[in-house]
Write an enzyme that holds these catalytic residues in place. Structure first.
Site, PDB file in Angstrom:
ATOM      1  N   SER A 207       0.843  -1.192   0.000  1.00  0.00           N
ATOM      2  CA  SER A 207       0.000   0.000   0.000  1.00  0.00           C
ATOM      3  C   SER A 207       0.876   1.239   0.000  1.00  0.00           C
ATOM      4  O   SER A 207       1.970   1.252   0.579  1.00  0.00           O
ATOM      5  CB  SER A 207      -0.927  -0.002   1.214  1.00  0.00           C
ATOM      6  OG  SER A 207      -1.823   1.088   1.175  1.00  0.00           O
TER       7      SER A 207
ATOM      8  N   GLY B 164      -2.306   4.379  -3.763  1.00  0.00           N
ATOM      9  CA  GLY B 164      -2.921   3.127  -4.189  1.00  0.00           C
ATOM     10  C   GLY B 164      -2.532   1.939  -3.344  1.00  0.00           C
ATOM     11  O   GLY B 164      -1.545   1.977  -2.606  1.00  0.00           O
TER      12      GLY B 164
ATOM     13  N   LYS C 210      -4.115  -3.220  -8.780  1.00  0.00           N
ATOM     14  CA  LYS C 210      -3.786  -1.957  -8.135  1.00  0.00           C
ATOM     15  C   LYS C 210      -5.022  -1.073  -8.094  1.00  0.00           C
ATOM     16  O   LYS C 210      -5.537  -0.656  -9.138  1.00  0.00           O
ATOM     17  CB  LYS C 210      -2.655  -1.249  -8.885  1.00  0.00           C
ATOM     18  CG  LYS C 210      -2.203   0.046  -8.214  1.00  0.00           C
ATOM     19  CD  LYS C 210      -0.976   0.630  -8.902  1.00  0.00           C
ATOM     20  CE  LYS C 210      -0.472   1.872  -8.180  1.00  0.00           C
ATOM     21  NZ  LYS C 210       0.749   2.413  -8.818  1.00  0.00           N
TER      22      LYS C 210
ATOM     23  N   ASP D 192      10.993   7.292 -10.463  1.00  0.00           N
ATOM     24  CA  ASP D 192      10.894   6.713  -9.114  1.00  0.00           C
ATOM     25  C   ASP D 192      11.449   5.294  -9.104  1.00  0.00           C
ATOM     26  O   ASP D 192      10.815   4.356  -8.617  1.00  0.00           O
ATOM     27  CB  ASP D 192       9.439   6.717  -8.633  1.00  0.00           C
ATOM     28  CG  ASP D 192       9.323   6.425  -7.133  1.00  0.00           C
ATOM     29  OD1 ASP D 192      10.341   6.585  -6.424  1.00  0.00           O
ATOM     30  OD2 ASP D 192       8.237   6.030  -6.681  1.00  0.00           O
TER      31      ASP D 192
END
Length: 798
Positions: A507, A511, A528, A634
């Site tokens: 988590s 999402g 997701k 990311d």
């Protein structure tokens, strides 16, 4: 005394060093530990072989006092410190092998060893900024082998190299940091059989004088910055067996004169800028067993003469601009085990002659314009392990049996006209339909009779459906691709056991991810669900959809379908369904305790190399093969997922950005996004989006994967960082910062050698990628080339 290969353990007895009559000591290939002896009393010793053990400490200077010594072999141990300069006093020495140890510092002058024929100091951490040792070696008139591979040599090779022995047979300087051009004096060594200078920083053109080395058997200039054309004079090297020119900046055509090298069995020129056709003369001989022309700009068709390579084992001509049909003559390469024609402009169908490839293990024909049906004979290839036919125009039924029973071994994406047998559940293609001619006639007559009443009923039904859909919006769905499986909110709720906390596997703010299985399906999926009440969640959903719609790569996470609807309370609901990754995230493997897993879940060095290669390939695809380029923004171990065979796939593109086509546009700017510790330093200062962001994250990921430490570890205070920690220990003290579980796994002597030979260069890649200044970081194309070279060498050695 010969006691080699006996699994001896413990230390060398001190009493051995007091012997005054021994002429030969061979304790090689055992498991001996500890330091070696003081040799000053062994006045008759001539031959000393302690290689391939686990001996440590420094090499005693007393070795130089044993004037009778002719042969010293201490390679493949853990000796450290300096090479004693006293070795130069053992004037009868002919053979010195100190390779594969942890020796450091300057190489001493050995010019007094006039009888020296063999000197191997490779795979240590030796330096030679002034190259004085090389000048001293010009006195060794009998020297035949000089191996300095895999050290820390830098600077330019001095022209005094030309004064080395004219009987020099092997000159090995690869895997260092040597810069400048190749001194032309090297091409005066007419007896030279091996010239290995790969993986350095050499530049300039490859001199045409290379053709003077008529006895050359191995030439390795790979992994440098050579530019210009491949000199046609290479065709003069009629004895050449291996030619490695890959990972350079070479341009122009592949010279047809290479066809004169009729003893050549390994040719690699990948990752250059070569262009023009593949010369048919290249296939004049029948000795080639490995040919890699990939990642260039080659054009034209594949020469029919390729069938003459009856001993060919591996062929890679992927990522070029080749056109025309796949030659029938491929069927004559009956020994072929790997065939890669990926990402070209080939057309036509797969020739039936492929059925002759009984030994084939890997076939990659993806990203071409091939048509027709997938041949049934693929199912009968007993050794076939990987088959990639994706992104073509194949049609008709997918064969059953054989490799087609293993979903992960076959990639058929992007062939929209394929269909699957009703009995096959492994592929998400529509079921094939078959209709007989008789049945067609009967159906036609039946339609004439029933069309009028059916039309009336259909109009009524459409009106009813429109009304029903307005009432049941909670069960509508909008998928971004019509060919994808359509699912409703209710399907997702059932698949996740009514969104049970037990099914939730991770988590974040925007999402949650659940594991589930849809009704009537056998495969698990990862679902997701986006927290739309959170700021940025809608943008994250839209970004992921855009990325998944525009990307296709085996090292990117694949979406099964998308759901955009409302729940029973009329709240907006958005979800993406992915293939389930059976081995979780890389983060779970690097930090098992934090995920409540056993520390025994340890990645081997080979697995870490594969994962590094997989992630690098994904980023290279995103940065260099997509238009416009895609930046992940990311990258971290938690966003690298591992499927059942530990293939790594990059996922979570919620922060990703496609680079704008117009530089300087508003969307070119970026705030501080991503995860702390993996965000490039320049992004805290408002820099524009660039591939350097992902390169930095990749570097940190590599260092984390090898050390087992997060970049946000509590120990990193007062200016210390993961990069600085590893850099301070690189290269001689790497063992102090590497993942202790990885070190524990490497117990056998062979494994320890591999650690030293391949771990240091991989750590170096991580350090280069995570440099503070973006201009000091390499591009992902260069990174891929480095890791690919490491990976192939590692698994070839193993």
């Amino acid at each position: 005394m010969i006691l080699s290969t006996n699994n001896l353990v413990g230390t060398i007895p001190r009493s051995l060093g007091t012997s005054r009559s021994l002429k030969s000591v061979d304790l090689s290939l055992n498991q001996l530990v500890g330091p070696i002896l003081d040799f000053h009393k062994m006045s008759t010793l001539q031959f000393l072989d302690l290689s391939s053990n686990n001996l440590s400490g420094s090499i005693p200077s007393s070795l130089g006092n044993v004037s009778s010594l002719t042969d010293i072999r201490l390679d493949t141990n853990r000796f450290e410190g300096l090479i004693p300069s006293s070795l130069a006093n053992a004037s009868n020495l002919q053979y010195i092998d100190l390779g594969h140890n942890l020796l450091k510092g300057r190489i001493p002058s050995l010019g007094s060893l006039c009888n020296l024929t063999f000197l191997n100091l490779g795979n240590n951490f030796l330096q030679a900024e002034d190259w004085e040792f090389l000048v001293s070696l010009t006195n060794c008139a009998q020297l035949k082998t000089l191996d300095l591979n895999g050290n820390a040599l830098n600077g330019n090779i001095p022209i005094s190299v030309g004064n080395l022995s004219r009987s020099l047979v092997r000159l090995i300087l690869g895997n260092n940091q040597i810069a400048g051009t190749i001194p032309v004096e090297i091409f005066n060594f007419r007896s030279l059989q091996m010239l290995a200078m790969g993986q350095n920083l050499l530049s300039g053109v490859i001199p045409s004088l290379i053709g003077n080395l008529g006895h050359l058997i191995v030439l390795n200039l790979s992994g440098n910055k050579f530019s210009g054309q491949i000199p046609s004079t290479i065709g003069n090297l009629s004895r050449l067996n291996k030619l490695y020119l890959h990972n350079n900046e070479l341009s122009g055509n592949i010279p047809a004169t290479l066809g004169n090298c009729n003893q050549l069995y390994m040719l690699e020129v990948s990752f250059n800028s070569l262009e023009g056709p593949i010369p048919s003369e290249l296939f004049n001989g029948t000795t080639l067993i490995g040919l890699d022309l990939s990642n260039n700009y080659l054009t034209g068709s594949i020469p029919l003469q390729i069938g003459g390579l009856i001993q060919l084992l591996r062929l890679d001509i992927s990522f070029n601009k080749l056109s025309g049909q796949v030659p029938l003559s491929f069927g004559e390469c009956v020994e072929l085990s790997s065939l890669r024609l990926r990402s070209n402009m080939l057309n036509g169908s797969i020739p039936r002659s492929f059925s002759n490839l009984k030994s084939i293990e890997q076939i990659d024909l993806s990203q071409n314009s091939l048509v027709g049906k997938i041949p049934e004979f693929f199912a009968n290839m007993d050794y076939l392990q990987q088959l990639d036919l994706s992104m073509n125009y194949f049609e008709g039924p997918i064969p059953t049996g054989g490799i087609f029973q293993n979903h992960s071994a076959v990639n058929l994406e992007g062939n929209d006209e394929l269909c699957a047998s009703a009995a096959t559940t492994l592929y998400q293609f529509p079921v094939c339909t078959t209709t007989s001619a008789v049945g067609s006639k009967k159906n036609a007559l039946l339609l004439v009779k029933v069309i009028p009443p059916v039309a009336i009923a259909l109009i009524s039904f459409i009106c009813f459906v429109v009304t029903l859909l307005k009432r049941r919006q909670a069960e509508t769905t909008t998928c971004y691709k019509e060919t994808m499986k359509k699912i409703s909110y209710g399907d997702i709720v059932k698949a996740t056991n009514w969104l049970s906390p037990i099914n939730k596997i991770s988590s974040s703010r925007t999402g949650s991810i659940y594991i589930g299985r849809f009704e009537f399906d056998t495969d698990l999926v990862a679902i997701k669900l986006f927290h739309l009440e959170e700021n940025g969640a809608r943008d994250s959903f839209a970004t992921e959809c855009e990325v998944l719609r525009n990307t296709r790569h085996r090292n990117l996470v694949k979406a099964v379908t998308v759901c955009s609807t409302v729940d029973p309370e009329n709240n907006e609901f958005k979800a993406i369904v992915f293939d389930f990754m059976a081995n979780g995230s890389l983060d779970m493997w690097v930090h098992p305790k934090l995920h409540h897993n056993s520390p025994k879940r340890v990645l081997s060095l080979g697995q870490r190399l594969r994962i590094a290669m997989d992630v690098a390939l994904a980023l290279d695809y995103m940065h260099n093969q997509l238009t416009p380029p895609l930046i992940h923004c990311d990258l971290k171990p938690g966003n690298v997922l591992l499927d059942y065979d530990m293939t790594a796939r990059v996922g979570d593109f919620g922060s990703a950005r496609f680079l704008p086509s117009t530089p300087g546009s508003p969307e070119d700017l970026v705030g501080v996004e991503g995860t702390i510790g993996y965000v490039a330093p320049e992004y805290c200062m408002g820099y524009k989006v660039s591939p350097g962001c992902d390169v930095y994250g990749f570097g940190i990921l590599i260092l984390e994967m090898l050390t087992g430490r997060r970049p946000t570890d509590a120990m990193f205070t007062g200016g210390l960082s993961l990069h600085k920690l590893v850099s301070s220990a690189f290269p001689s003290r790497l063992g102090e910062v590497l993942d202790p579980h990885l070190s524990h796994e490497q117990q056998r002597a062979c494994d320890r050698v591999l650690m030293r030979r391949y771990m240091v260069p991989l750590v170096e890649v991580g350090l280069l990628c995570s440099m503070e200044s973006p201009k000091d970081r390499p591009g992902m194309g260069e990174v891929c080339a480095r890791i690919l070279s490491l990976k192939e060498a590692f698994f070839e050695f193993c």
